[in-house]
Design an enzyme around this catalytic site. Structure first.
Site, mmCIF file in Angstrom:
data_model
loop_
_atom_site.group_PDB
_atom_site.id
_atom_site.type_symbol
_atom_site.label_atom_id
_atom_site.label_comp_id
_atom_site.label_asym_id
_atom_site.label_seq_id
_atom_site.Cartn_x
_atom_site.Cartn_y
_atom_site.Cartn_z
ATOM 1 N N LYS A 1 0.851 -1.198 0.000
ATOM 2 C CA LYS A 1 0.000 0.000 0.000
ATOM 3 C C LYS A 1 0.882 1.242 0.000
ATOM 4 O O LYS A 1 1.561 1.535 0.986
ATOM 5 C CB LYS A 1 -0.898 0.040 1.242
ATOM 6 C CG LYS A 1 -1.910 1.168 1.126
ATOM 7 C CD LYS A 1 -2.501 1.587 2.447
ATOM 8 C CE LYS A 1 -1.779 2.714 3.114
ATOM 9 N NZ LYS A 1 -1.748 3.984 2.372
ATOM 10 N N GLY B 1 7.316 4.826 7.695
ATOM 11 C CA GLY B 1 6.470 5.990 7.938
ATOM 12 C C GLY B 1 6.804 6.571 9.288
ATOM 13 O O GLY B 1 7.901 6.359 9.824
ATOM 14 N N SER B 2 5.860 7.298 9.850
ATOM 15 C CA SER B 2 6.133 7.977 11.115
ATOM 16 C C SER B 2 6.117 6.997 12.291
ATOM 17 O O SER B 2 5.509 5.923 12.205
ATOM 18 C CB SER B 2 5.082 9.064 11.341
ATOM 19 O OG SER B 2 3.819 8.459 11.438
ATOM 20 N N THR B 3 6.739 7.398 13.367
ATOM 21 C CA THR B 3 6.788 6.533 14.552
ATOM 22 C C THR B 3 5.382 6.301 15.090
ATOM 23 O O THR B 3 5.026 5.187 15.487
ATOM 24 C CB THR B 3 7.702 7.181 15.619
ATOM 25 O OG1 THR B 3 9.023 7.238 15.058
ATOM 26 C CG2 THR B 3 7.734 6.382 16.900
ATOM 27 N N GLY C 1 3.785 3.771 13.026
ATOM 28 C CA GLY C 1 4.480 2.499 13.237
ATOM 29 C C GLY C 1 3.948 1.771 14.465
ATOM 30 O O GLY C 1 3.783 0.543 14.455
ATOM 31 N N GLU D 1 10.515 1.078 9.689
ATOM 32 C CA GLU D 1 11.479 2.144 9.371
ATOM 33 C C GLU D 1 10.777 3.453 9.675
ATOM 34 O O GLU D 1 9.870 3.861 8.941
ATOM 35 C CB GLU D 1 11.881 2.081 7.888
ATOM 36 C CG GLU D 1 12.561 0.798 7.475
ATOM 37 C CD GLU D 1 13.913 0.581 8.137
ATOM 38 O OE1 GLU D 1 14.465 1.532 8.720
ATOM 39 O OE2 GLU D 1 14.401 -0.558 8.097
ATOM 40 N N CYS E 1 13.669 11.004 6.016
ATOM 41 C CA CYS E 1 13.758 10.444 7.365
ATOM 42 C C CYS E 1 15.120 10.711 7.977
ATOM 43 O O CYS E 1 15.244 10.941 9.166
ATOM 44 C CB CYS E 1 13.479 8.952 7.333
ATOM 45 S SG CYS E 1 14.526 8.072 6.179
ATOM 46 N N GLU F 1 10.171 15.724 15.098
ATOM 47 C CA GLU F 1 10.597 15.593 13.703
ATOM 48 C C GLU F 1 9.809 16.626 12.894
ATOM 49 O O GLU F 1 8.584 16.532 12.792
ATOM 50 C CB GLU F 1 10.302 14.184 13.186
ATOM 51 C CG GLU F 1 10.803 13.970 11.773
ATOM 52 C CD GLU F 1 10.454 12.593 11.205
ATOM 53 O OE1 GLU F 1 9.317 12.136 11.400
ATOM 54 O OE2 GLU F 1 11.322 12.000 10.551
HETATM 55 P P1 NAD Z 1 2.728 8.231 7.871
HETATM 56 O O1 NAD Z 1 3.093 7.434 9.070
HETATM 57 O O2 NAD Z 1 1.728 9.296 7.994
HETATM 58 O O3 NAD Z 1 2.202 7.271 6.706
HETATM 59 C C1 NAD Z 1 2.986 6.213 6.204
HETATM 60 C C2 NAD Z 1 2.077 5.186 5.579
HETATM 61 O O4 NAD Z 1 1.278 4.597 6.608
HETATM 62 C C3 NAD Z 1 1.094 5.741 4.549
HETATM 63 O O5 NAD Z 1 0.973 4.807 3.495
HETATM 64 C C4 NAD Z 1 -0.210 5.842 5.336
HETATM 65 O O6 NAD Z 1 -1.353 5.763 4.540
HETATM 66 C C5 NAD Z 1 -0.090 4.621 6.235
HETATM 67 N N1 NAD Z 1 -0.888 4.681 7.466
HETATM 68 C C6 NAD Z 1 -1.319 5.771 8.145
HETATM 69 N N2 NAD Z 1 -2.036 5.395 9.228
HETATM 70 C C7 NAD Z 1 -2.045 4.036 9.234
HETATM 71 C C8 NAD Z 1 -2.595 3.053 10.102
HETATM 72 N N3 NAD Z 1 -3.286 3.392 11.200
HETATM 73 N N4 NAD Z 1 -2.400 1.744 9.811
HETATM 74 C C9 NAD Z 1 -1.681 1.383 8.732
HETATM 75 N N5 NAD Z 1 -1.150 2.271 7.858
HETATM 76 C C10 NAD Z 1 -1.306 3.581 8.121
HETATM 77 O O7 NAD Z 1 4.108 8.795 7.303
HETATM 78 P P2 NAD Z 1 4.334 9.755 6.056
HETATM 79 O O8 NAD Z 1 3.883 11.126 6.455
HETATM 80 O O9 NAD Z 1 3.769 9.136 4.825
HETATM 81 O O10 NAD Z 1 5.922 9.711 5.894
HETATM 82 C C11 NAD Z 1 6.771 10.498 6.653
HETATM 83 C C12 NAD Z 1 7.343 9.699 7.807
HETATM 84 O O11 NAD Z 1 8.008 8.539 7.290
HETATM 85 C C13 NAD Z 1 8.390 10.464 8.575
HETATM 86 O O12 NAD Z 1 8.231 10.246 9.950
HETATM 87 C C14 NAD Z 1 9.699 9.847 8.078
HETATM 88 O O13 NAD Z 1 10.775 9.985 8.972
HETATM 89 C C15 NAD Z 1 9.301 8.432 7.871
HETATM 90 N N6 NAD Z 1 10.230 7.749 6.949
HETATM 91 C C16 NAD Z 1 11.125 6.851 7.467
HETATM 92 C C17 NAD Z 1 12.056 6.236 6.622
HETATM 93 C C18 NAD Z 1 13.079 5.267 7.176
HETATM 94 O O14 NAD Z 1 13.742 4.582 6.389
HETATM 95 N N7 NAD Z 1 13.250 5.176 8.479
HETATM 96 C C19 NAD Z 1 12.044 6.515 5.258
HETATM 97 C C20 NAD Z 1 11.113 7.431 4.773
HETATM 98 C C21 NAD Z 1 10.201 8.035 5.632
#
Ligand code: NAD
Length: 491
Positions: A184, A237-239, A242, A260, A294, A392
């Site tokens: 997704k 995605g975000s912590t 996660g 991640e 990130c 962040e």
């Molecule tokens: P986000 O956490 O808002 O969303 C990430 C993904 O999770 C999206 O596809 C979103 O639709 C999905 N999502 C949201 N809520 C969910 C839930 N309850 N259950 C399952 N899936 C859900 O993050 P973002 O704003 O898309 O990305 C930015 C974040 O990603 C930042 O915190 C960044 O540091 C992190 N990031 C980390 C790495 C790494 O390698 N550590 C790489 C890139 C981005």
């Protein structure tokens, strides 16, 4: 390669899910906006639990009947290499689709992101026949084997900041290991991932091995995280998300989860460092995707005696940026992904200023463009409690803290929550390595900052920045489980 401007309206793409090698339109639609001008340009269907179930079932069918996992591994590698070639052949097409709907300017998308995706897929293809398992040193009248096996169907959820790269980091190792995947993408940047999946099928990877379900987090992401047919889950995605993903995954049974997550990475500069080089690396990290990375090195921790000189060098490097729509070849500076995210940056800066932070550069929007663009911003007079140091930001904001000795510098570099990456700048190798040992971060760069095309180096976080690794041998190993076999071979 010459990269030309393109008209956003000229780009065609498939806007639905991609399941079993077919476009599927199911679910209520939500609008998708272009970050460059905030214009809604497409409707995205949101996959509900039934559609996710359909995708997982198709993936399981492909595992059972396509022979992807059972064919000679070098054949898997060959299909993946062909896929990498197709990605390179279609670099401009893929780059345009990426640039259209994300923050990635076209020139960077084609020569950076897409090129790196192709090379990354090639890197992962090379592991297809390298990780079969081990012979264990058991008692002499027995033979002990540790046999590596794919999980079957794995799931992945990716963020919006580097859509194609993040997808390839999940799909590459999963497929090389012989799994099928249901992925997704972010609802903010959903379409390029589907094209990646279509090209996989064109390259000879069986339909149903790489499936894409579209939708938001609360409906589609949650349904995928808790689907019992997903044997392993990988999330970027975000912590905060996660934590929700890990919880949902655990509620539906036991499965490994790779996370991640976010970062708040320090840039630790000692007085003996090559300051011009340090400034170039630090500014490069802040400007890359306008800080929406990130690993953005967003906290400068600098030895007091060189602080003013370094700030001067940074101001010089950050003064001129080239914002513009991502479909212009001359654009070098990315828009902020959405107005919501830009308001979040406004809020963190306002709160930091109320806490006493002093803005040395930037501090606001760049007006005159359709989308939200943010000035590179330097914030001094901050403490560990300042919002911009604690949170962040995910924007081009660098906080500055001074230290007098090594011990103090290392203490300031340590963040209570995050531990994704860190930069250390010094001419003293011993000091650099001492810092490397002390820093609680998944990656430490010394006298440089940012990744290279050395995909053999894994990436992942300490603390709340994550669990497990993307890239490297470790990413492929994470897509394999191990069966222990003990055979009595008699005397
Ligand atoms: P986000 O956490 O808002 O969303 C990430 C993904 O999770 C999206 O596809 C979103 O639709 C999905 N999502 C949201 N809520 C969910 C839930 N309850 N259950 C399952 N899936 C859900 O993050 P973002 O704003 O898309 O990305 C930015 C974040 O990603 C930042 O915190 C960044 O540091 C992190 N990031 C980390 C790495 C790494 O390698 N550590 C790489 C890139 C981005």
């Amino acid at each position: 390669m010459t990269i030309a401007d393109f008209a956003p309206e000229s780009i065609a793409f498939s806007s639905g899910h991609y399941i079993g090698g077919k476009a599927v339109a199911a679910g209520q639609c939500i609008p998708v906006a272009r970050p460059s001008d905030l214009v809604d340009y497409a409707d995205l269907p949101v996959a509900n639990a039934d559609t996710v179930d359909h995708a997982v079932a198709d993936a399981a069918r492909a595992v059972a009947s396509s022979g992807w996992a059972t064919r000679p591994p070098r054949e898997r590698a060959r299909s993946m290499r062909r896929w990498a070639e197709l990605i390179e052949e279609r670099a401009v097409e893929l780059g345009r689709l990426e640039a259209l709907g994300s923050t990635r300017p076209i020139a960077q998308a084609v020569t950076g992101d897409v090129a790196s995706v192709a090379e990354g897929i090639r890197f992962f293809s090379e592991w297809a026949d390298k990780l079969g398992g081990e012979v264990a040193a058991t008692r002499h009248d027995h033979l002990g084997l540790i046999v590596s096996e794919p999980y079957g169907v794995v799931g992945a959820i990716t963020p919006w900041n580097f859509p194609l790269s993040m997808a390839s980091w999940k799909v590459g190792p999963a497929l090389a290991a012989g799994n099928a995947i249901v992925l997704k993408p972010s609802e903010l940047t959903p379409f390029s991932t589907v094209r990646l999946a279509e090209l996989a099928v064109e390259a000879g990877i069986p339909a149903g091995i790489f499936n894409v379900v579209q939708g938001n987090g609360l409906v589609t992401g949650d349904a995928l995280s808790r689907h019992p047919g997903i044997a392993k889950l990988s999330f970027t995605g975000s912590t905060r998300t996660g934590i929700a993903v890990m919880k949902a995954a655990a509620e539906s049974g036991i499965k490994p989860v790779t996370l991640e997550l976010g970062g708040k990475s320090p840039q630790l500069v000692f007085a003996d460092a090559d300051l011009a080089k340090a400034a170039a690396c630090i500014a490069g990290s802040l400007l890359a995707n306008a800080g929406q990375a990130c690993v953005a090195g967003s906290r400068l921790i600098v030895q007091r005696t060189v602080m003013d000189e370094l700030i001067g060098l940074l101001k010089g490097r950050l003064a001129t940026v080239t914002p513009g729509p991502t479909w212009k070849a001359s654009t070098g500076y990315a828009p902020i992904i959405s107005e919501t995210q830009a308001r979040r940056i406004d809020r963190i800066l306002a709160e930091s200023s109320q806490q006493g932070a002093e803005c040395l550069l930037g501090g606001g929007r760049i007006e005159g463009h359709g989308g939200a663009f943010y000035q590179p911003t330097l914030l001094a007079n901050v403490t560990a409690q300042t919002a911009a140091v604690r949170e962040e930001v995910f924007g081009p904001v660098l906080t500055i803290q001074a230290f007098d000795d090594e011990k103090e510098g290392l203490a300031l570099a340590d963040h209570p929550e995050y531990g994704l990456a860190a930069g250390v700048y010094t001419a003293d190798l011993g000091r650099g390595l001492r810092a490397m040992r002390a820093l609680k971060a998944g990656t430490v760069w010394i006298n440089r900052y940012s990744r290279t095309l050395d995909f053999i180096l894994p990436t992942g976080g300490y603390k709340s920045s994550g669990i497990g690794k993307d890239l490297g041998r470790q990413a492929v190993e994470a897509n394999l489980r191990h069966k222990t076999v003990l055979i009595d071979i008699g005397v």
